[in-house]
Write an enzyme that holds these catalytic residues in place. Structure first.
Site, PDB file in Angstrom:
ATOM      1  N   CYS A  59      45.919  30.922  39.223  1.00  0.00           N
ATOM      2  CA  CYS A  59      45.568  32.196  38.612  1.00  0.00           C
ATOM      3  C   CYS A  59      45.871  33.395  39.507  1.00  0.00           C
ATOM      4  O   CYS A  59      45.688  34.534  39.096  1.00  0.00           O
ATOM      5  CB  CYS A  59      44.085  32.195  38.251  1.00  0.00           C
ATOM      6  N   HIS A 118      39.026  40.159  38.911  1.00  0.00           N
ATOM      7  CA  HIS A 118      39.547  38.902  38.367  1.00  0.00           C
ATOM      8  C   HIS A 118      38.792  38.625  37.067  1.00  0.00           C
ATOM      9  O   HIS A 118      39.388  38.229  36.087  1.00  0.00           O
ATOM     10  CB  HIS A 118      39.372  37.772  39.391  1.00  0.00           C
ATOM     11  N   GLU A 172      32.315  37.033  42.274  1.00  0.00           N
ATOM     12  CA  GLU A 172      33.101  38.244  42.513  1.00  0.00           C
ATOM     13  C   GLU A 172      32.171  39.429  42.761  1.00  0.00           C
ATOM     14  O   GLU A 172      32.440  40.264  43.640  1.00  0.00           O
ATOM     15  CB  GLU A 172      34.036  38.507  41.316  1.00  0.00           C
ATOM     16  N   LYS A 178      41.128  41.211  31.322  1.00  0.00           N
ATOM     17  CA  LYS A 178      41.272  39.908  30.664  1.00  0.00           C
ATOM     18  C   LYS A 178      40.584  39.893  29.307  1.00  0.00           C
ATOM     19  O   LYS A 178      40.935  39.095  28.438  1.00  0.00           O
ATOM     20  CB  LYS A 178      40.683  38.787  31.543  1.00  0.00           C
ATOM     21  N   HIS A 180      43.441  35.280  29.809  1.00  0.00           N
ATOM     22  CA  HIS A 180      43.748  34.774  31.142  1.00  0.00           C
ATOM     23  C   HIS A 180      45.049  33.984  31.064  1.00  0.00           C
ATOM     24  O   HIS A 180      45.068  32.842  30.606  1.00  0.00           O
ATOM     25  CB  HIS A 180      42.602  33.875  31.621  1.00  0.00           C
ATOM     26  N   PHE A 240      41.765  29.077  41.013  1.00  0.00           N
ATOM     27  CA  PHE A 240      41.384  27.686  41.203  1.00  0.00           C
ATOM     28  C   PHE A 240      42.084  27.171  42.450  1.00  0.00           C
ATOM     29  O   PHE A 240      43.219  27.535  42.742  1.00  0.00           O
ATOM     30  CB  PHE A 240      41.834  26.849  40.006  1.00  0.00           C
TER      31      PHE A 240
END
Lengths: 354, 408, 81
Positions: B164, B298, B309, B330, B335, B394
């Site tokens: 990502c 993110h 975050e 997003k 995503h 990830f």
């Protein structure tokens, strides 16, 4: 000096002649007095298929000389690049091995010219000599080979490139329903061809691939035939001038030109095994066959090219040349004449030996 | 060291297949998330716990690419070519930089996923022959390679893959390459087309996808929404941009990377903190943290990501952490794995250029425990000098870009 | 035109996004703007459609639609080993 390789490029949109006729009949629905006349003239062009740089439905959206010529520049660069890469690839060289470019067209204008724009895209040397040629029309394929061969006669170690890009579809005029324009929209098409011509001392001269030698060339100008073919320039761009006299001019001149040319080179017509002629149209090809008393099928590759891709102006004779080189090259030692005629009116003959 | 600016942008996203269209969607808060149509390859009951994705609808690659390229390029590479072409066209990069002095650096996580699945299914179910272009369709670097061929770029060309964070890493690496003088310009971004049956099922089984749609930072958030797309930025040295009077949309001023070294799926705030610190330090501005006026998070909409975050933001910015406007786009474009960081960097460039910060869509109540100034509802006008774009992937891999408004 | 020829033309037309009407047996690959990638794709589709395998050395000699049709005829009439 030799014709070392030819590469053609055709744009991706391809149509059958009846699809094109139908599209024009719809486009000119309120302008054509007799749609069947267009259909008949198109059906008699000897053309079954043509390639264009845009889908047929896009052309009505290109209005006026500016938009058409802008589109011409963009498409000419793309198509020219493809043709050049194909010819260079067949010759086994790269753009860096080319010392002069002759660029011929009659269907759009640009400055810097298309060859200059291609030098920014391909690795030509910065010292490459450029000769853009505008206005020779259909004769420029043969005349281009002739002028390029004049060059390598002076510089026998060098390789030069002839590029012809003709996008006739971008010259169609919506406000001209004359017979000349109906024929023109039925006959002419889009395409490009590039030719690698090598001097006698170029490394390419010793290769095994078929590459006919250029023995001699001949230009002939027909005085006072200005109105036979050409463009009238209007605010909308190029308007076709195409006289029904074209076949007559061919019949009156071709035989004498060919005989004189052969005689000066110590040959006669019976020495010529193939004729690589510009696919001008059915009447012109018939006039060529009759005036030279050619056997049936002598011009089959020219007829085939006309049927498959239409008249590509200067690129047509080069496309026929490609067919000879790639599919049926001449017997070693045999002679061919490559010829085209075009606006002025004039002819250019090139004597080849395989 | 050269200063590096953005002079062109391109995108193919669920909220617009041009920068102008994406700008409009960001301004209007138009989401690209919707119920996906039946999946051709799937059984009538596809066995998925979710119904929504963010798809690039109405993208007809035949409008842009030759039939030969189409047969060799998976959807992911098609996105890359088209977005790169837009960025190159806007910046006129290839006309002003020598081809060997331009880099192409793209992020991509899953490669030619739809080609891979289609061909493999044929092989496993009926031992069929495979398409001879399968290898080039599925290789992850196809997007970068096609772009170099399409635009005649002969400098460093590569694809990097950090799930990502791929798109963010790509822009960051290209930024450092231009800054160091290794190249004078770059096309950098990410592309992904992962919405295949196999991929949807794989994500479904991880149980991190929202049953409805992602609501980043919302009190009732329940997961992410998968998407697809591409975004590409044209980067070049400030000298070259100014010499040719190019339009400058923003300046790239810093880039930081880190790894959590913690867990393959669960994020650790320490990694995000390290990446943000690295990006701020990379700007060379002693007070960089004080100048940050926007964070494009993110913000996946999962419980774990958004909480981690938020913790990281508070750790880096201390008491300012609660006051810096934050949003996750997003919620609009989904995503898109390897592309998402690039799409968000593009959104951040646009935010700085227009001095307007996009809102997080679909959030009715912000999670108060996060203690963040989450922009919801409508975009917010703000005077922003420095903005961050975070990517926390990830695998515990983090990448953060620092972008500055251009006031030329 | 027989079935083999028509199927070949249809495959080429589909691969190139052309109208089958715009293709004849004499049409050259150049005139159809078929590039090397198109050629790979078309060869594969033809192999699939007729369940044949075009030999590697034959691929290079395919220049026209007629060449493809002739090749298919040869490969479908020969008993496979």
């Amino acid at each position: 000096m030799r014709i070392s390789a030819v590469g053609t490029a055709y744009p991706q949109y391809r149509y059958s002649q009846s699809q094109i006729s139908q599209a024009l009949i719809e486009r000119w629905a309120d302008k054509l007095e007799e749609p069947r006349l267009l259909q008949r003239l198109h059906a008699n062009c000897g053309v079954n298929f043509r390639n264009f740089v845009f889908p047929l439905e896009v052309y009505p959206t290109l209005v006026g000389f500016g938009p058409n010529n802008d589109a011409w520049i963009k498409a000419a660069v793309e198509l020219g690049e493809t043709a050049i890469l194909r010819a260079l690839d067949r010759a086994g060289i790269t753009a860096a091995d080319i010392s002069a470019i002759f660029f011929a067209t009659v269907t759009g204008i640009a400055s810097p010219t298309i060859d200059a724009r291609l030098i920014n895209r391909l690795p030509f040397p910065v010292n490459v000599k450029r000769t853009p040629i505008f206005g020779l029309g259909c004769v420029a394929g043969a005349a281009g080979i002739a002028r390029a061969s004049d060059y390598v006669r002076a510089f026998p170690k060098e390789n030069v490139l002839l590029l012809s890009v003709e996008l006739c579809s971008l010259t169609w005029q919506d406000d001209d329903q004359s017979i000349a324009n109906l024929i023109s929209t039925g006959l002419f098409a889009d395409g490009a061809a590039a030719v690698v011509i090598s001097g006698s001392e170029s490394p390419l001269a010793t290769r095994q691939r078929p590459a006919p030698r250029i023995l001699a060339t001949r230009s002939t100008f027909y005085r006072n035939t200005e109105k036979v073919m050409g463009w009238d320039i209007s605010s909308n761009g190029f308007k076709i001038v195409l006289s029904p006299d074209v076949p007559k001019v061919v019949e009156e001149n071709l035989l004498g030109n060919v005989q004189g040319f052969l005689q000066d080179n110590g040959l006669q017509q019976s020495d010529i095994s193939t004729y690589i002629f510009h696919s001008g149209g059915p009447k012109v090809l018939e006039a060529m066959e009759q005036s030279l008393s050619l056997p049936p099928n002598a011009l089959a590759p020219s007829w085939k090219s006309l049927s498959e891709v239409g008249n590509l102006s200067a690129a047509s004779v080069l496309a026929v040349m490609e067919d000879y080189l790639e599919v049926h090259p001449g017997e070693p030692g045999s002679y061919s004449i490559l010829a085209a005629m075009g606006p002025a009116f004039c002819s250019e003959l090139v004597l080849l030996q395989w | 060291m050269h200063r590096v600016v953005v002079t062109g942008m391109g995108c193919v996203t669920p909220i617009g297949s041009s920068v102008a269209a994406m700008e409009e969607s960001l301004a209007a808060g138009t989401s690209g998330i919707s119920a996906f149509p039946p999946i051709a390859e799937a059984p009538a009951s596809p066995g998925l716990r979710f119904t929504q994705t963010a798809r690039v609808d109405g993208f007809d690659a035949r409008e842009y690419l030759s039939s030969g390229t189409l047969s060799a390029a998976d959807r992911t590479a098609q996105f890359a070519i088209v977005a790169s072409r837009q960025a190159a066209l806007q910046s006129q990069l290839t006309q002003h930089h020598a081809p060997q002095r331009i880099a192409v650096v793209l992020g991509c996580s899953t490669g030619g996923r739809s080609s891979e699945e289609a061909e493999t299914a044929k092989l496993y179910t009926r031992d069929a022959r495979l398409h001879p272009l399968s290898v080039v369709r599925t290789m992850a670097n196809a997007g970068a390679s096609h772009t170099s061929i399409d635009l005649g770029i002969t400098g460093p060309v590569f694809t990097l893959s950090t799930a990502c964070a791929s798109g963010t890493h790509a822009i960051g690496m290209a930024f450092h390459m231009v800054r160091s003088g290794m190249v004078s310009a770059a096309l950098a971004g990410g592309h992904e087309a992962p919405l295949t049956f196999g991929f949807l099922r794989a994500w479904d089984s991880m149980r991190v996808v929202s049953a409805s749609r992602c609501r980043p930072f919302a009190a009732d958030r329940d997961g992410m929404t998968l998407g697809e797309g591409a975004a590409v930025l044209a980067l070049e040295t400030l000298e070259s941009a100014q010499a040719r009077k190019a339009t400058i949309f923003a300046e790239v001023v810093g880039f930081g990377m880190s790894a959590d070294a913690h867990h393959i799926t669960n994020p650790a705030a320490s990694g995000a903190v390290a990446a943000i610190h690295a990006a701020l330090a990379d700007t060379g501005l002693p007070d960089a943290a004080d100048r940050v006026g926007y964070i494009n998070a993110h913000g996946t909409g999962t419980q774990a990501n958004d909480a981690t975050e938020a913790t990281a933001i508070h750790q880096v910015f201390a008491e300012r952490g609660a006051r810096i406007p934050v949003s996750s786009t997003k919620s609009l474009h989904g995503h898109s794995i390897g592309a998402t960081g690039a799409i968000e960097a593009l959104a951040t460039v646009l935010s700085l250029h227009h001095q307007t910060l996009p809102a997080t869509a679909g959030v009715t109540a912000v999670d108060a425990t996060l203690n963040l100034d989450v922009i919801t509802g409508a975009p917010r006008k703000a005077a922003v000098e420095l903005a961050l774009s975070n990517s926390l992937a990830f695998g515990g891999i983090n990448a953060v870009l620092a972008l500055a408004a251009w006031r030329g | 035109m027989d079935d083999i020829a028509q199927r070949c033309i249809d495959i080429i037309a589909k691969s190139k996004g052309l109208d089958p009407q715009s293709i004849s047996l004499e049409s050259s690959f150049d005139s159809l703007a078929i590039d090397s990638l198109d050629k790979i794709n078309i060869s594969f589709e033809v192999e699939e459609a007729f369940n044949i395998e075009i030999p590697d050395d034959a691929l290079g000699s395919l220049k026209t639609v007629g060449d493809v049709v002739d090749g298919v005829r040869r490969l479908t009439s020969e008993p496979t080993a």
